[in-house]
Design a protein around this motif. Structure first.
Motif, PDB file in Angstrom:
ATOM      1  N   LEU A   6       0.821  -1.209   0.000  1.00 48.81           N
ATOM      2  CA  LEU A   6       0.000   0.000   0.000  1.00 48.81           C
ATOM      3  C   LEU A   6       0.853   1.258   0.000  1.00 48.81           C
ATOM      4  O   LEU A   6       0.483   2.271  -0.603  1.00 48.81           O
ATOM      5  CB  LEU A   6      -0.951  -0.006   1.196  1.00 48.81           C
ATOM      6  CG  LEU A   6      -2.125  -0.987   1.080  1.00 48.81           C
ATOM      7  CD1 LEU A   6      -2.894  -1.060   2.381  1.00 48.81           C
ATOM      8  CD2 LEU A   6      -3.049  -0.589  -0.067  1.00 48.81           C
ATOM      9  N   GLU A   7       2.020   1.201   0.640  1.00 50.56           N
ATOM     10  CA  GLU A   7       2.927   2.360   0.620  1.00 50.56           C
ATOM     11  C   GLU A   7       3.456   2.595  -0.792  1.00 50.56           C
ATOM     12  O   GLU A   7       3.509   3.739  -1.262  1.00 50.56           O
ATOM     13  CB  GLU A   7       4.083   2.144   1.592  1.00 50.56           C
ATOM     14  CG  GLU A   7       3.689   2.196   3.056  1.00 50.56           C
ATOM     15  CD  GLU A   7       4.868   1.971   3.984  1.00 50.56           C
ATOM     16  OE1 GLU A   7       6.014   1.866   3.481  1.00 50.56           O
ATOM     17  OE2 GLU A   7       4.656   1.896   5.202  1.00 50.56           O
TER      18      GLU A   7
ATOM     19  N   THR B  49      -5.969  -8.427   2.612  1.00 47.30           N
ATOM     20  CA  THR B  49      -7.244  -8.453   3.312  1.00 47.30           C
ATOM     21  C   THR B  49      -8.279  -7.581   2.605  1.00 47.30           C
ATOM     22  O   THR B  49      -7.946  -6.732   1.763  1.00 47.30           O
ATOM     23  CB  THR B  49      -7.086  -7.943   4.749  1.00 47.30           C
ATOM     24  OG1 THR B  49      -6.771  -6.538   4.709  1.00 47.30           O
ATOM     25  CG2 THR B  49      -5.986  -8.685   5.484  1.00 47.30           C
ATOM     26  N   GLU B  50      -9.530  -7.764   3.004  1.00 54.43           N
ATOM     27  CA  GLU B  50     -10.613  -6.951   2.440  1.00 54.43           C
ATOM     28  C   GLU B  50     -10.381  -5.473   2.730  1.00 54.43           C
ATOM     29  O   GLU B  50     -10.597  -4.609   1.862  1.00 54.43           O
ATOM     30  CB  GLU B  50     -11.945  -7.420   3.021  1.00 54.43           C
ATOM     31  CG  GLU B  50     -13.154  -6.730   2.426  1.00 54.43           C
ATOM     32  CD  GLU B  50     -14.464  -7.285   2.942  1.00 54.43           C
ATOM     33  OE1 GLU B  50     -15.479  -6.561   2.868  1.00 54.43           O
ATOM     34  OE2 GLU B  50     -14.476  -8.437   3.419  1.00 54.43           O
TER      35      GLU B  50
ATOM     36  N   LYS C  89      -8.684  -0.048   0.775  1.00 54.05           N
ATOM     37  CA  LYS C  89      -7.813   1.130   0.813  1.00 54.05           C
ATOM     38  C   LYS C  89      -7.126   1.335  -0.535  1.00 54.05           C
ATOM     39  O   LYS C  89      -7.033   2.465  -1.030  1.00 54.05           O
ATOM     40  CB  LYS C  89      -6.771   0.983   1.918  1.00 54.05           C
ATOM     41  CG  LYS C  89      -5.900   2.222   2.091  1.00 54.05           C
ATOM     42  CD  LYS C  89      -4.983   2.119   3.301  1.00 54.05           C
ATOM     43  CE  LYS C  89      -4.155   3.391   3.455  1.00 54.05           C
ATOM     44  NZ  LYS C  89      -3.253   3.317   4.649  1.00 54.05           N
ATOM     45  N   ALA C  90      -6.659   0.237  -1.134  1.00 55.23           N
ATOM     46  CA  ALA C  90      -6.037   0.337  -2.463  1.00 55.23           C
ATOM     47  C   ALA C  90      -7.029   0.860  -3.487  1.00 55.23           C
ATOM     48  O   ALA C  90      -6.685   1.697  -4.330  1.00 55.23           O
ATOM     49  CB  ALA C  90      -5.504  -1.035  -2.883  1.00 55.23           C
TER      50      ALA C  90
END
Length: 296
Positions: free
Chosen positions: A25-26, A47-48, A53-54
């Motif tokens: 994600l970073e 994860t969900e 977030k992505a």
């Protein structure tokens, strides 16, 4: 070229190749903030909550998204052209799940590769892959998604059925008889591993190319990064650097692939070797593409 490359291509990178070590994600946020890129190729984020977030980052970015199914198959040993029907079906089901993920992330489709093959069952494997791709295209069409098959080496590393360009074009022609949401992804990195040239691959597959990768390969046995490892351009004992990339672009221009109305995705498939820095290798890749473009 005096005009911007971004007029003619959606310049992208493959996130998990550019950032194999960084937290996903970073690194996704870094790429979403980098306006050099118009496109990104992703895989799932775990994860969900992480996927959600992505998804939010991608929605803000205006990046064109492609979902890479190569890790899905390679990581699990799944084979979409398996002779055993149960094994083939498992691969098809996994790729359908990836089409669902591509839709979730706002993607334009998936890219995947054919499975391993054996000479004595090559034609049966061809038919099994056709079955898989027909089913995938049927599943993808109502979602407005593309199904793109990437050509790989056939006897060096991945040992993929697809494969040498003349065999790939035979396959693509069969699929296109019934499905227009199918295309071929060609990768400059793979041309040395299939003993072919940019001119040969692009002219052979021209009617079916819908997606482009560029990068590098080492094809000298016993040298570091031998096979399908995608080292940085200009890596020691490797096949591709700025001039080979410029030649790739010149042939794409000659063959009519510089299309501002419908720019193809042109993604870097380059990964740092052990001890190398992700950000420096990505900067190397941008510099090489900028210089190659200036030479076209």
């Amino acid at each position: 070229m005096n005009e911007s490359i971004h007029k003619y291509f959606k310049v992208g990178t493959i996130q998990w190749m550019s950032y194999p070590v960084s937290e996903p994600l970073e690194s996704l946020k870094k790429l979403c903030c980098d306006d050099y890129f118009d496109a990104i190729e992703i895989k799932g984020y775990g994860t969900e909550a992480e996927n959600a977030k992505a998804k939010r980052l991608l929605e803000q970015s205006h990046l064109t998204v492609c979902y890479g199914s190569q890790p899905t198959l390679l990581g699990s040993g799944l084979n979409p052209n398996a002779i055993d029907e149960g094994e083939r079906q498992r691969a098809e089901d996994a790729l359908k799940r990836d089409l669902d993920r591509a839709e979730y992330f706002g993607g334009v489709g998936i890219a995947f590769l054919a499975g391993k093959w054996q000479e004595e069952t090559k034609e049966q494997a061809f038919q099994q892959l056709l079955k898989t791709v027909w089913h995938l295209c049927d599943y993808a069409a109502p979602k407005g998604l593309m199904v793109e098959l990437e050509a790989f080496d056939y006897d060096m590393d991945k040992a993929s059925l697809m494969g040498p360009a003349p065999y790939v074009v035979k396959f693509a022609a069969e699929v296109r008889k019934t499905h227009d949401n199918f295309g071929i992804l060609v990768d400059l990195s793979h041309f040395p591993t299939t003993y072919e040239t940019s001119e040969f691959v692009i002219t052979t597959l021209k009617p079916y190319i819908t997606h482009l990768h560029f990068g590098n390969a080492v094809v000298k046995p016993a040298c570091d990064a031998y096979g399908d490892k995608h080292p940085r351009l200009g890596y020691p004992n490797s096949a591709n650097d700025v001039e080979e990339l410029a030649d790739f672009l010149r042939i794409l221009k000659r063959e009519g692939f510089f299309c501002p109305e419908h720019p193809l995705m042109l993604s870097a498939e380059v990964s740092p070797r052990p001890g190398e820095e992700e950000e420096i290798v990505l900067a190397n890749t941008k510099r090489c593409l900028n210089r190659a473009w200036a030479l076209v």
